[in-house]
Design an enzyme around this catalytic site. Structure first.
Site, PDB file in Angstrom:
ATOM      1  CE  LYS A 168      -6.573  -4.773   7.785  1.00 12.67           C
ATOM      2  NZ  LYS A 168      -6.453  -5.191   6.421  1.00 12.67           N
ATOM      3  CG  ASP A 228      -9.111  -8.114   7.601  1.00 10.68           C
ATOM      4  OD1 ASP A 228      -8.215  -7.287   7.810  1.00 10.68           O
ATOM      5  OD2 ASP A 228      -9.912  -8.031   6.639  1.00 10.68           O
ATOM      6  CB  VAL A 279      -0.969  -0.016   1.205  1.00 11.50           C
ATOM      7  CG1 VAL A 279      -1.818   1.247   1.218  1.00 11.50           C
ATOM      8  CG2 VAL A 279      -1.857  -1.257   1.170  1.00 11.50           C
ATOM      9  CE  LYS A 316     -10.603  -5.021   6.132  1.00 12.37           C
ATOM     10  NZ  LYS A 316     -10.486  -6.044   5.090  1.00 12.37           N
ATOM     11  CD  GLU A 364      -4.732  -8.311   6.786  1.00 12.25           C
ATOM     12  OE1 GLU A 364      -4.005  -7.683   7.573  1.00 12.25           O
ATOM     13  OE2 GLU A 364      -5.224  -7.788   5.783  1.00 12.25           O
TER      14      GLU A 364
HETATM   15  N1  HSE Z   1      -6.545  -9.165   3.991  1.00  8.58           N
HETATM   16  C1  HSE Z   1      -7.478  -8.136   3.683  1.00  8.58           C
HETATM   17  C2  HSE Z   1      -8.550  -8.720   2.766  1.00  8.58           C
HETATM   18  C3  HSE Z   1      -6.758  -6.978   3.023  1.00  8.58           C
HETATM   19  O1  HSE Z   1      -8.383  -9.844   2.281  1.00  8.58           O
HETATM   20  O2  HSE Z   1      -9.568  -8.081   2.550  1.00  8.58           O
HETATM   21  C4  HSE Z   1      -7.556  -5.707   2.994  1.00  8.58           C
HETATM   22  O3  HSE Z   1      -7.888  -5.244   4.268  1.00  8.58           O
END
Ligand code: HSE
Length: 440
Positions: A105, A201, A14, A205, A190
């Site tokens: 996040k 994850d 990123v 979010k 990730e």
């Molecule tokens: N590992 C995360 C996904 C990356 O697969 O969405 C983006 O946050």
């Protein structure tokens, strides 16, 4: 006016995407922001690594604390991910009076309340659009575009890796482990892919989205998470036969005087638009009382899609630097002293419908035994499908769709069903959501 100077913590996927987008679109970005944005320094861990961007034109350091204390830098862009040292670096940067843009996040979901309080105290901005659903401007949509609505619920496919795995399993009949290895190779997952497949994850979010939608403090520790490892090709196929798709859904919903916050594999009707969000793509469906449902769809991961959100935040911060700081949009959309104490409901109190798959002995009375247990817990059956036994087997897959019931009654019934002699092993239980506007 002099350019705004930024320092980037982390020049990985990123970070490099951000450098490339800032360089390629420099002229348009300057016209939008009103000032030039210049990268003056970036931190890297491994100087020998091949990168996806040119690393000339700014200083490099292996010591990220040099960036957060650099008096030349106005905005620190945190792209190293994880909780520590990201938290310490961000707090240090805030203490130095620097504005923050982050794609992290986990950091916002877990330490956001502390970080926002420090930023508020110091009068600096913290922008985190890239933390949720990659490039989709969902934070801005909810915090600003939907500000006139009472948001009733939102559901999201907000982990690209998980969605990619379920899609590949469903469409190409490939096993879970093989598709996960692909997702890692393609750079979607990730660093620790458990965060993707266990729903953590997505829960990070979702925690952020729920706070912005309902005006509640960030409460990641209260989110319920269930992963997708146990989903079999058979479940994906049976769901299809019943007119559903299985998606790893993140759900936030006002209910029973509280808020449901849950991530789990969910059967959703095939005809719902969000059911056809496939591969690494993300989507968030938001139900507002005035606007009704709106669906936000796009790339949820990747270098430039995520950089798109990082740069949009940079433009926002730069614009705000030249306006009245008291009129900034609050971090969680609602003023900090106006957050409500709506509590997050324990999972046992959540109402949903269910899909069950069990392996049952093929003899008279088995279905009646299961139905009797369900009935005694007030659970009503919507559909039953019994499959042919596999060659040489005397047990058959029994698939059921059940009407809505409180999770604690379903748990109690499942315990009794699994104890029946006529049922082999564990019962596969998935939740079903029709996603009707009224969520009844
Ligand atoms: N590992 C995360 C996904 C990356 O697969 O969405 C983006 O946050």
């Amino acid at each position: 006016m002099r350019p705004v100077r930024i320092g980037i913590l982390g020049l990985g996927t990123v970070g490099c995407g951000t450098v490339n987008v800032l360089g390629r679109n420099a002229e348009e970005i300057t016209r939008r922001a009103g000032r030039k944005i210049t990268v003056v320094q970036a931190s890297i861990r491994d100087p020998g690594k091949t990168r996806g961007c040119a690393i000339s034109g700014f200083a490099l350091t292996q010591d990220p604390s040099q960036i957060v204390t650099n008096p030349e830098i106005d905005i620190v862009v945190e792209l190293i991910g994880g909780l520590s040292p990201a938290r310490e670096l961000v707090l240090q940067a805030i203490a130095q009076g620097k504005h923050i843009v982050t794609a992290n996040k986990a950091l916002i979901a877990v330490h956001g309340n502390e970080i926002f309080a420090a930023a508020q105290d110091k009068g600096v901005m913290v922008a985190f659009e890239a933390a949720v659903a990659g490039g989709i401007p969902i934070i801005k949509a909810i915090r600003e575009g939907l500000a006139g609505n009472r948001i009733d619920w939102l559901v999201g496919i907000i982990n690209g890796t998980g969605n990619y795995i379920l899609t590949e399993m469903f469409e190409r009949k490939r096993p879970f482990a093989e598709v996960l290895a692909d997702a890692q190779r393609l750079g979607y997952a990730e660093a620790d892919p458990t965060l993707d497949v266990e729903g953590i994850d997505a829960a990070h979010k979702l925690t952020i989205l729920a706070s912005i939608a309902f005006g509640i403090p960030l409460q990641f520790d209260k989110a319920y998470t269930e992963g997708i490892r146990h989903i079999s090709l058979a479940d994906l196929q049976y769901a299809k036969e019943l007119g559903y798709r299985i998606k790893h859904l993140a759900i936030a919903r006002r209910s029973n005087g509280g808020v449901e916050l849950r991530v789990h594999p969910t059967l959703i009707p095939e005809r719902q638009l969000i059911a056809s969000v496939d591969g690494v793509m993300n989507a968030v469906l938001v139900q507002g009382d005035a606007l009704g449902p709106t669906l936000y769809y796009g790339a949820g991961a990747g270098a430039e899609p995520t950089a798109s959100a990082v740069v949009a935040d940079l433009v926002d911060v730069v614009r705000t630097l030249t306006t009245d700081p008291n009129n900034r949009v609050p971090h969680l959309a609602f003023q900090p002293n106006a957050l409500s104490d709506l509590h997050i409901l324990p999972m046992e109190q959540v109402h949903t419908s269910y899909y069950l798959r069990m392996q049952a002995r093929d003899r008279p009375g088995v279905l009646a035994e299961v139905a009797q247990i369900l009935a005694s817990h007030g659970i009503s059956i919507e559909a039953v499908v019994q499959k042919e036994p596999a060659e040489g087997e005397d047990s058959v897959p029994l698939i059921m769709l059940l009407h809505r019931v409180m999770e604690k009654h379903m748990n109690a019934a499942l315990e009794r069903i699994e104890a029946l002699d006529s049922i082999e092993g564990k019962v596969m239980r998935l939740r079903v959501e029709a996603l009707h506007k009224t969520w009844k």
